[in-house]
Design a protein around this motif. Structure first.
Motif, PDB file in Angstrom:
ATOM      1  N   TYR A  93       7.400 -11.777 -10.391  1.00  0.00           N
ATOM      2  CA  TYR A  93       7.983 -12.241 -11.644  1.00  0.00           C
ATOM      3  C   TYR A  93       7.555 -13.674 -11.932  1.00  0.00           C
ATOM      4  O   TYR A  93       7.673 -14.561 -11.084  1.00  0.00           O
ATOM      5  CB  TYR A  93       9.511 -12.165 -11.554  1.00  0.00           C
ATOM      6  N   THR A 112      10.322  -9.502  -3.279  1.00  0.00           N
ATOM      7  CA  THR A 112      10.362  -9.925  -4.681  1.00  0.00           C
ATOM      8  C   THR A 112       9.961 -11.394  -4.758  1.00  0.00           C
ATOM      9  O   THR A 112      10.449 -12.211  -3.970  1.00  0.00           O
ATOM     10  CB  THR A 112      11.784  -9.742  -5.254  1.00  0.00           C
ATOM     11  N   THR A 147       9.252  -6.904  -7.448  1.00  0.00           N
ATOM     12  CA  THR A 147       8.613  -7.412  -8.662  1.00  0.00           C
ATOM     13  C   THR A 147       7.944  -8.747  -8.391  1.00  0.00           C
ATOM     14  O   THR A 147       8.470  -9.581  -7.636  1.00  0.00           O
ATOM     15  CB  THR A 147       9.669  -7.601  -9.771  1.00  0.00           C
ATOM     16  N   VAL A 198       9.700 -14.631  -7.360  1.00  0.00           N
ATOM     17  CA  VAL A 198       9.932 -15.290  -8.646  1.00  0.00           C
ATOM     18  C   VAL A 198       9.268 -16.650  -8.560  1.00  0.00           C
ATOM     19  O   VAL A 198       9.627 -17.462  -7.691  1.00  0.00           O
ATOM     20  CB  VAL A 198      11.436 -15.456  -8.939  1.00  0.00           C
ATOM     21  N   VAL A 200      15.536  -9.301 -12.451  1.00  0.00           N
ATOM     22  CA  VAL A 200      14.306  -9.156 -11.667  1.00  0.00           C
ATOM     23  C   VAL A 200      14.496  -8.004 -10.680  1.00  0.00           C
ATOM     24  O   VAL A 200      15.208  -8.145  -9.683  1.00  0.00           O
ATOM     25  CB  VAL A 200      13.978 -10.459 -10.909  1.00  0.00           C
TER      26      VAL A 200
END
Ligand SMILES: Nc1ncnc2c1ncn2[C@@H]1O[C@H](COP(=O)(O)OP(=O)(O)OP(=O)(O)O)[C@@H](O)[C@H]1O
Length: 598
Positions: A378, A532, A376, A534, A372
């Motif tokens: 994700y 980021t 991002t 996730v 990752v």
């Protein structure tokens, strides 16, 4: 008489008429009865002393807290005065002077007759009941500090005698806590002075809350004496007792850490405000010494220095005049804290290599590889039981992989779990949290344990609450929140320290569409500033819309990974997902469902 017979009366008046109806309805109308009874009394040559005493009694009755009775009620039940027993004459009042000469229907006459007038004087006993008692005096050199008071109040609590708590609550910690708070410091402004507990809270609850706040206070002292020992070291056998000279922050893990004693899977501490603050899916064979990311991040002194210390600057501590909602959070997600240069060869925000997880004989995750990049959005998608939560829990440090490695911004999450966790904000599954705290207290707890100053926590709490539409709920205990509200306050808690990586397990589940849009906006801003995300989700449309990369996990394995376009190809993401998941299940055999049993 029904209450609605007095539509314009204050409730108290109606209640008074209702509760005193026995006495009141026996009374004749005031003007006529007063004169008539007085005359009768005179004719009967009753003693003036008797009359005086009875008048006094009536006078007392009129000045009762419920106020004068509704004249209409008396009119409706009036009785010829001469038939009555020698009731005392009532003093002539404004109401009685206006009493009708003949009975009227209460509904028609009541609004006209009743004169609210000035409110009756508050009875002395009732007034005494609402007087706020003075606060206990404080030392002159120490400003009022609710947290310190709470800790002090808990000093004698029985629960403190627990072996887990004896070190944390020692007097040395309290002394250093007091020293750490200068008069100018806005200490613990965000903590409710008197935490409202849920109604069913037992007698021990106030102490428990105080203990939690005491933990927060102990963590605050990290700014005074940066600790040098990790959680595991402090809690380990080599250090069976923590001396008074150990930094206060090191006393926290002695309360929180659950290690070798964990013998069951999915240990859940429901009463999280008691001594055991830990436990998220702790598994027998995979005991994680630092169970919960937030505790570890706050108490592992080695990496406290790696915390976003810029947040503690006076500028950051100043009250923020940010705009509403998401705009305010752009300041929380300060690019200086979370941005990393992107490009070829840049260290990924998250790298998962060959990670496998067994639960007994169950292979929940089977050799997963994920990369990752920083910045991002994700998405992890997969059918129920595919291994998404297990994967996210290992990334968050809540579970230890059976095999494989996980690195967060290049830091090995196994070897340096504290440092890795510090870079993360985690929204775990099933929303386990310290729900006996108010939302404000919970965010304070999150923020201070993450090393933020109380002023920064207060400012960010306001920003986050505004963004998540929780401002009005901050004073309520989280256990009273709806599922969506709980998710939002926990999401706010995951964000409050402006981490580089957010690990979110189904953040949109149970969240209403408006809040989901706001959360997406917030996360989009966060990612735009280099953060980021996730997340796992079952919302294919959402993932397709907001995520830049996605991994499809089925039966513990990654069957597809890449950009959204790469994964979906010519299909929609949902179609591709269904295809990878093995298609739709066979619905034959459910014909019985179409014949209703009644
Ligand atoms: N603590 C545990 N003990 C034993 N088995 C577990 C445990 N946690 C998860 N599992 C098993 O691991 C597998 C993966 O579960 P996981 O919760 O990771 O799935 P998931 O993809 O998150 O599912 P869902 O979409 O329903 O949330 C399942 O077979 C589950 O039964």
């Amino acid at each position: 008489m029904p209450q609605d017979a007095y539509p314009d009366e204050p409730d108290s008046v109606v209640e008074g008429a209702r509760s005193d109806s026995g006495r009141i309805t026996d009374l004749p109308p005031k003007p006529r009865i007063s004169a008539a009874v007085a005359a009768e009394v005179a004719e009967a040559k009753e003693g003036s002393a008797d009359e005086a005493s009875v008048s006094e009694e009536e006078s007392d009755h009129v000045s009762a807290p419920d106020g004068p009775p509704p004249p209409a009620k008396k009119a409706a039940t009036s009785t010829p005065p001469r038939k009555r027993a020698p009731r005392p004459p009532r003093p002539t009042t404004a109401n009685s002077a206006k009493a009708p000469a003949k009975p009227r229907r209460p509904r028609a006459t009541t609004p006209k007759v009743v004169d609210p007038g000035p409110p009756p004087p508050l009875p002395a006993d009732l007034a005494a009941g609402i007087v706020v008692p003075p606060r206990p005096p404080l030392p002159e050199s120490v400003p009022p500090d609710p947290v310190a008071e709470a800790v002090a109040a808990s000093a004698d609590a029985p629960v403190q005698e627990s072996a887990d708590l004896d070190v944390t609550m020692d007097s040395d910690v309290l002394e250093r806590e007091a020293d750490a708070h200068s008069p100018a410091e806005p200490d613990s402004a965000v903590v409710e002075p008197d935490p409202p507990l849920v109604e069913d809270a037992g007698d021990a609850e106030p102490d428990n809350v105080a203990i939690i706040e005491g933990l927060v206070v102990a963590a605050q002292t990290a700014d005074v004496e940066p600790p040098t020992e990790s959680v595991a070291e402090t809690a380990g056998a080599e250090h069976p007792s923590v001396g008074a000279d150990v930094a206060a922050v090191d006393t926290v893990p002695t309360v929180d850490v659950v290690t070798e004693d964990v013998v069951t899977e999915d240990v859940v501490t429901e009463d999280v405000v008691t001594a055991d603050v830990v436990t998220e899916d702790v598994v027998t064979e995979d005991v994680v010494t630092e169970d919960v990311a937030i505790e570890d991040a706050a108490i592992d002194g080695v990496t406290i220095e790696d915390a976003p210390i810029e947040d503690l600057s006076p500028e950051a501590s100043a009250p923020r005049a940010a705009g509403e909602g998401v705009a305010a959070l752009a300041m929380v997600f300060d690019a200086e804290h979370i941005s990393e240069p992107l490009g070829e060869g840049a260290t990924p925000a998250l790298a998962v290599r060959g990670v496998t997880k067994f639960f007994g004989e169950t292979r929940a995750v089977d050799g997963i590889d994920l990369t990752v990049p920083a910045g991002t959005f994700y998405g992890l998608v997969g059918p129920n039981g595919a291994g998404k939560t297990t994967t996210l829990s290992m990334i968050a440090g809540l579970l230890r992989p059976t095999r494989g490695t996980i690195t967060v911004n290049g830091i090995d999450a196994t070897d340096r779990s504290g440092a890795a966790k510090r870079m993360m904000g985690v929204l775990p599954d099933r929303l386990r949290t310290f729900d006996r705290l108010t939302g404000r207290q919970l965010l304070y707890y999150y923020g201070v344990l993450r090393g933020l100053s109380p002023a920064v926590v207060e400012s960010r709490t306001a920003d986050l609450a505004r963004a998540f539409d929780l401002t009005d709920a901050l004073g309520r205990v989280v256990s009273d929140y709806s599922a969506g509200m709980t998710k939002k306050v926990m999401l706010a808690g995951a964000m409050i320290h402006s981490p580089r990586l957010l690990v979110l397990d189904e953040p949109f589940e149970a969240v209403d569409p408006v809040s989901s849009a706001i959360i997406l906006d917030i996360l989009g801003t966060y990612v735009a500033h280099g953060g980021t995300v996730v997340l796992s989700s079952h919302g294919m449309d959402l993932v397709e819309r907001v995520c830049s990369r996605v991994a499809v996990i089925v039966a513990g394995q990654v069957l597809a990974e890449g950009t959204i376009d790469e994964v979906r190809g010519e299909l929609t993401l949902e179609q591709r997902f269904i295809e990878l998941a093995g298609g739709l299940s066979d619905v034959e055999g459910l014909e019985w469902l179409h014949t209703f049993s009644d």
